[in-house]
Design a protein around this motif. Structure first.
Motif, PDB file in Angstrom:
ATOM      1  N   LEU A 131       0.832  -1.199   0.000  1.00  0.00           N
ATOM      2  CA  LEU A 131       0.000   0.000   0.000  1.00  0.00           C
ATOM      3  C   LEU A 131       0.869   1.252   0.000  1.00  0.00           C
ATOM      4  O   LEU A 131       1.857   1.315   0.717  1.00  0.00           O
ATOM      5  CB  LEU A 131      -0.898   0.030   1.255  1.00  0.00           C
ATOM      6  N   SER A 132       0.451   2.234  -0.783  1.00  0.00           N
ATOM      7  CA  SER A 132       1.117   3.533  -0.722  1.00  0.00           C
ATOM      8  C   SER A 132       0.639   4.244   0.539  1.00  0.00           C
ATOM      9  O   SER A 132      -0.306   3.800   1.209  1.00  0.00           O
ATOM     10  CB  SER A 132       0.757   4.366  -1.954  1.00  0.00           C
ATOM     11  N   ASP A 134      -0.958   7.001   0.566  1.00  0.00           N
ATOM     12  CA  ASP A 134      -2.339   7.407   0.267  1.00  0.00           C
ATOM     13  C   ASP A 134      -3.301   6.229   0.425  1.00  0.00           C
ATOM     14  O   ASP A 134      -4.420   6.399   0.905  1.00  0.00           O
ATOM     15  CB  ASP A 134      -2.444   7.996  -1.140  1.00  0.00           C
ATOM     16  N   ASP A 135      -2.872   5.030  -0.008  1.00  0.00           N
ATOM     17  CA  ASP A 135      -3.711   3.838   0.162  1.00  0.00           C
ATOM     18  C   ASP A 135      -3.964   3.563   1.648  1.00  0.00           C
ATOM     19  O   ASP A 135      -5.082   3.230   2.040  1.00  0.00           O
ATOM     20  CB  ASP A 135      -3.045   2.603  -0.451  1.00  0.00           C
ATOM     21  N   THR A 138      -6.428   6.003   2.894  1.00  0.00           N
ATOM     22  CA  THR A 138      -7.756   5.644   2.384  1.00  0.00           C
ATOM     23  C   THR A 138      -8.330   4.457   3.153  1.00  0.00           C
ATOM     24  O   THR A 138      -9.512   4.442   3.503  1.00  0.00           O
ATOM     25  CB  THR A 138      -7.691   5.324   0.878  1.00  0.00           C
TER      26      THR A 138
END
Length: 165
Positions: A131-132, A134-135, A138
């Motif tokens: 996961l980034s 941002d992920d 989120t």
């Protein structure tokens, strides 16, 4: 007589199964790591880590059971095992003769410190490496309202006790 037809949303069903599978696989890997690095179960690690993170190093047993969504009787049993190992101490709560407080000992802190690097590595490798940032943000944004909704109508083990007037 035919069975009633249920419309199953494949997107929601896929999300549900993915969440359950990820949760199960992650927990299994964490349990293996905790057992190998510190002879700890996941529940005992949760107890010790939450105590370590609390400002006073202690919490009321009922509050801790609510926090980790564990039965009060189950927590009492686990706390007894941790106490025998010298990792926690339990005391009566001064303002409530029925209340019990649990506190982490220096040995408990040392054990958490010993297993934490491996724990963080497993979580990073299995979850966050894919996961980034941002992920991850989120994911938190998606799961927080679901958790809050579930906590609004918790199971008995997570229901705060009523206080006496």
């Amino acid at each position: 007589m035919s069975e009633p037809q249920h419309d199953v949303d494949p997107v929601r069903l896929g999300a549900y199964f993915a969440l359950i599978e990820v949760s199960g696989l992650l927990r299994h890997a964490i349990e293996q790591q905790l057992q190998a690095d510190g002879d700890l179960t996941f529940v005992r690690f949760q107890i010790l880590r939450r105590l370590q993170l609390s400002p006073a190093g202690s919490r009321r047993m009922t509050d801790l059971a609510d926090a980790i969504v564990f039965s009060r009787s189950g927590l009492t049993y686990q706390a007894g095992l941790l106490e025998k190992a010298g990792l926690v101490v339990r005391n009566r709560t001064p303002d409530d003769e029925r209340g019990v407080t649990i506190a982490i000992t220096d040995a408990g802190r040392a054990l958490v410190d010993a297993v934490l690097p491996g724990h963080e590595a497993v979580v990073e490798r299995l979850l966050f490496d894919r996961l980034s940032q941002d992920d991850a943000r989120t994911l938190t944004d998606l799961l927080t309202p679901v958790r809050d909704h579930m906590r609004a109508a918790p199971p008995r083990s997570a229901t705060p006790r009523r206080t006496r007037p």
